[in-house]
Design a protein around this motif. Structure first.
Motif, PDB file in Angstrom:
ATOM      1  N   MET A   1       0.845  -1.189   0.000  1.00 41.40           N
ATOM      2  CA  MET A   1       0.000   0.000   0.000  1.00 41.40           C
ATOM      3  C   MET A   1       0.885   1.244   0.000  1.00 41.40           C
ATOM      4  SD  MET A   1      -1.332   0.163   3.948  1.00 41.40           S
ATOM      5  CE  MET A   1      -0.199   0.350   5.317  1.00 41.40           C
ATOM      6  N   ASN A   2       0.290   2.340  -0.315  1.00 43.31           N
ATOM      7  CA  ASN A   2       1.005   3.612  -0.267  1.00 43.31           C
ATOM      8  C   ASN A   2       0.999   4.129   1.173  1.00 43.31           C
ATOM      9  OD1 ASN A   2       1.478   4.621  -3.264  1.00 43.31           O
ATOM     10  ND2 ASN A   2      -0.510   3.598  -3.195  1.00 43.31           N
ATOM     11  N   ARG A   3       2.135   4.083   1.796  1.00 40.24           N
ATOM     12  CA  ARG A   3       2.226   4.503   3.194  1.00 40.24           C
ATOM     13  C   ARG A   3       2.362   6.020   3.299  1.00 40.24           C
ATOM     14  NH1 ARG A   3       3.412   0.580   6.989  1.00 40.24           N
ATOM     15  NH2 ARG A   3       3.865  -1.515   6.181  1.00 40.24           N
ATOM     16  N   PRO A   4       1.854   6.609   4.380  1.00 40.91           N
ATOM     17  CA  PRO A   4       2.063   8.040   4.600  1.00 40.91           C
ATOM     18  C   PRO A   4       3.548   8.349   4.706  1.00 40.91           C
ATOM     19  CG  PRO A   4       0.394   7.165   6.097  1.00 40.91           C
ATOM     20  CD  PRO A   4       1.022   5.988   5.425  1.00 40.91           C
ATOM     21  N   PRO A   5       3.970   9.533   4.320  1.00 40.35           N
ATOM     22  CA  PRO A   5       5.398   9.875   4.380  1.00 40.35           C
ATOM     23  C   PRO A   5       5.908   9.866   5.814  1.00 40.35           C
ATOM     24  CG  PRO A   5       4.071  11.834   3.942  1.00 40.35           C
ATOM     25  CD  PRO A   5       3.145  10.663   3.832  1.00 40.35           C
ATOM     26  N   GLN A   6       7.144   9.412   5.965  1.00 46.89           N
ATOM     27  CA  GLN A   6       7.796   9.379   7.269  1.00 46.89           C
ATOM     28  C   GLN A   6       8.916  10.422   7.295  1.00 46.89           C
ATOM     29  OE1 GLN A   6       6.675   7.389   9.795  1.00 46.89           O
ATOM     30  NE2 GLN A   6       5.059   6.727   8.374  1.00 46.89           N
ATOM     31  N   VAL A  87       1.548  20.066   7.598  1.00 51.99           N
ATOM     32  CA  VAL A  87       1.019  20.513   6.303  1.00 51.99           C
ATOM     33  C   VAL A  87       1.317  19.474   5.223  1.00 51.99           C
ATOM     34  CG1 VAL A  87       1.273  22.247   4.486  1.00 51.99           C
ATOM     35  CG2 VAL A  87       1.081  22.958   6.870  1.00 51.99           C
ATOM     36  N   ALA A  88       2.553  18.935   5.229  1.00 54.16           N
ATOM     37  CA  ALA A  88       2.928  17.933   4.229  1.00 54.16           C
ATOM     38  C   ALA A  88       2.084  16.667   4.380  1.00 54.16           C
ATOM     39  CB  ALA A  88       4.414  17.606   4.346  1.00 54.16           C
ATOM     40  N   TRP A  92      -0.664  15.105   1.759  1.00 58.41           N
ATOM     41  CA  TRP A  92      -0.607  13.718   1.278  1.00 58.41           C
ATOM     42  C   TRP A  92      -1.957  13.038   1.458  1.00 58.41           C
ATOM     43  CZ3 TRP A  92      -1.343   8.759   3.024  1.00 58.41           C
ATOM     44  CH2 TRP A  92      -0.795   7.733   2.247  1.00 58.41           C
ATOM     45  N   TRP A  93      -2.584  13.204   2.625  1.00 62.21           N
ATOM     46  CA  TRP A  93      -3.875  12.573   2.866  1.00 62.21           C
ATOM     47  C   TRP A  93      -4.955  13.151   1.952  1.00 62.21           C
ATOM     48  CZ3 TRP A  93      -4.571   8.133   5.148  1.00 62.21           C
ATOM     49  CH2 TRP A  93      -3.647   7.697   6.109  1.00 62.21           C
ATOM     50  N   ARG A  94      -4.916  14.455   1.696  1.00 67.00           N
ATOM     51  CA  ARG A  94      -5.889  15.051   0.776  1.00 67.00           C
ATOM     52  C   ARG A  94      -5.718  14.483  -0.631  1.00 67.00           C
ATOM     53  NH1 ARG A  94      -4.735  19.964   3.483  1.00 67.00           N
ATOM     54  NH2 ARG A  94      -3.339  20.574   1.788  1.00 67.00           N
ATOM     55  N   TYR A 293      -9.141   7.493   4.212  1.00 65.15           N
ATOM     56  CA  TYR A 293      -9.353   8.110   2.903  1.00 65.15           C
ATOM     57  C   TYR A 293     -10.784   8.633   2.784  1.00 65.15           C
ATOM     58  CZ  TYR A 293      -5.066   5.920   0.999  1.00 65.15           C
ATOM     59  OH  TYR A 293      -3.777   5.551   0.744  1.00 65.15           O
ATOM     60  N   VAL A 294     -11.722   7.806   3.251  1.00 59.18           N
ATOM     61  CA  VAL A 294     -13.141   8.097   3.061  1.00 59.18           C
ATOM     62  C   VAL A 294     -13.707   8.919   4.205  1.00 59.18           C
ATOM     63  CG1 VAL A 294     -15.348   7.020   2.459  1.00 59.18           C
ATOM     64  CG2 VAL A 294     -13.237   5.862   1.901  1.00 59.18           C
ATOM     65  N   GLY A 295     -13.015   8.957   5.338  1.00 59.14           N
ATOM     66  CA  GLY A 295     -13.534   9.655   6.508  1.00 59.14           C
ATOM     67  C   GLY A 295     -14.484   8.794   7.315  1.00 59.14           C
TER      68      GLY A 295
END
Length: 377
Positions: A1-6, A87-88, A92-94, A293-295
């Motif tokens: 999966m695409n992981r959030p940035p670390q 902010v970053a 990414w989540w948006r 993603y969907v909330g």
């Protein structure tokens, strides 16, 4: 999966130990004062003595001010770094929460081409029977409308899918201005599909887009504002597959799908994700990320699976399909499975007004999942 940035940690600067600083001042100032009084010559003015004794506290105050300034600057840098990271991450989540807006869709499978059979998670559909063609080694699930018709299966399915699209009511009035085609499947199927549309009076622009994996879907979602710049612009996504072989315990199937994509439509297909256990990923982690993603605070009430493996894999994350494991209706669809899953979930979301999850696996055996929502819900 695409992981959030670390991002690397930025250690918050510690507050100076003020008590130690004051104790150090008192000790040093006392020692200095005692030494001056002891060594001060007789007859020299006492005022000069006190002026000398004031050098230490003034110097101490200067050093303390510099120390406090360094601490404050460190705090500001830490806070600025923390806000930049926030902010970053939000950006990414948006981006990952962007969707593909679908105006209209069609499905073609072994149960037929009547779209009502694919609604309500196919609860009212009749279970198709696998057949054993003369030149086949294993039973196959085949679209009933094309059984017994000679010729390559993929072009036959593609032409039939095109005829279904041309027969949609009020197509000319309701469809957006198409800017291109994104195709899933063999090139022969794409050629037959485009030729059948043109024979029916619908010519597609020359623009073509790859749509074979969820990564390709990601790229299409990101490129949609450029691909379809106008409010009335749209895109056609379609594909067909006819499988001859499948993994042990599965029946090769065949299917087709079509999406009419617009800029602002009620059905929203969220990005799908693959589960890759070899990279240390868990089903629970992926399910939580998909819900974000969907909330959603919990798994969607409605979920479907196109194979038993994906159904079992995502139970850990709370995603259960109940009786909506639809492998017997479709068989093994390979690369088309995620797109058929999205289409079925879209029909359910349109009908119920609630998010619907889908699960399946592609031709590489990668387990995939995603969610479709309806803005009308």
């Amino acid at each position: 999966m695409n992981r959030p940035p670390q991002y690397r940690d930025y250690v918050e600067p510690g507050e100076p130990k003020w008590r130690r600083w004051w104790l150090a001042l008192l000790l040093l100032w006392g020692a200095q004062s005692g030494l001056l009084l002891t060594l001060w010559p007789e007859g020299r003015p006492r005022l000069e003595l006190w002026l000398y004794s004031a050098v230490l506290p003034l110097s101490w105050g200067l050093v303390l001010s510099i120390r406090a300034l360094v601490w404050r600057i460190g705090l500001m840098n830490w806070d600025a770094y923390r806000q930049t990271i926030q902010v970053a991450e939000q950006r990414w989540w948006r981006k990952r929460a962007r969707t593909l807006p679908v105006h209209e869709l069609l499905l073609l499978g072994p149960v037929g081409d009547v779209q009502a059979q694919y609604r309500n998670l196919m609860e009212g559909a009749q279970l198709p029977e696998p057949e054993l063609p003369a030149n086949a080694d294993v039973p196959l699930l085949r679209c009933q409308l094309s059984r017994g018709i000679p010729g390559a299966r993929v072009p036959l399915l593609a032409r039939h899918l095109a005829r279904l699209a041309l027969a949609l009511p009020e197509r000319a009035e309701r469809w957006p201005s198409l800017c291109g085609l994104a195709w899933v499947g063999e090139a022969s199927g794409e050629a037959a599909f485009v030729a059948a549309l043109e024979a029916g009076g619908l010519s597609l622009p020359a623009a073509r887009f790859t749509l074979r994996t969820l990564k390709d879907l990601d790229a299409l979602i990101d490129a949609l504002p450029k691909v379809c710049p106008g409010e009335t612009d749209g895109l056609l996504c379609a594909g067909v597959v006819s499988r001859e072989q499948a993994d042990e315990g599965e029946v090769p199937g065949e299917a087709g799908f079509l999406w009419v994509v617009g800029r602002k439509d009620s059905l929203r297909l969220h990005r799908g994700e693959y589960l890759l256990p070899e990279n240390g990923e868990t089903a629970g982690e992926l399910c939580s990320q998909m819900q974000r993603y969907v909330g959603l605070a919990k798994a969607p009430e409605d979920c479907l699976a196109l194979d038993a493996g994906s159904q079992d894999a995502f139970v850990e994350g709370g995603w259960t399909v109940g009786q909506h494991q639809l492998a017997e209706y479709w068989g093994a669809l390979g690369e088309l499975a995620p797109f058929v899953g999205m289409s079925l979930a879209a029909l359910q979301a349109e009908q119920s007004g609630e998010p619907c999850g889908w699960m399946g696996k592609d031709d590489a055996g990668r387990l995939a999942m995603g969610v479709v929502v309806s803005n009308g819900g």
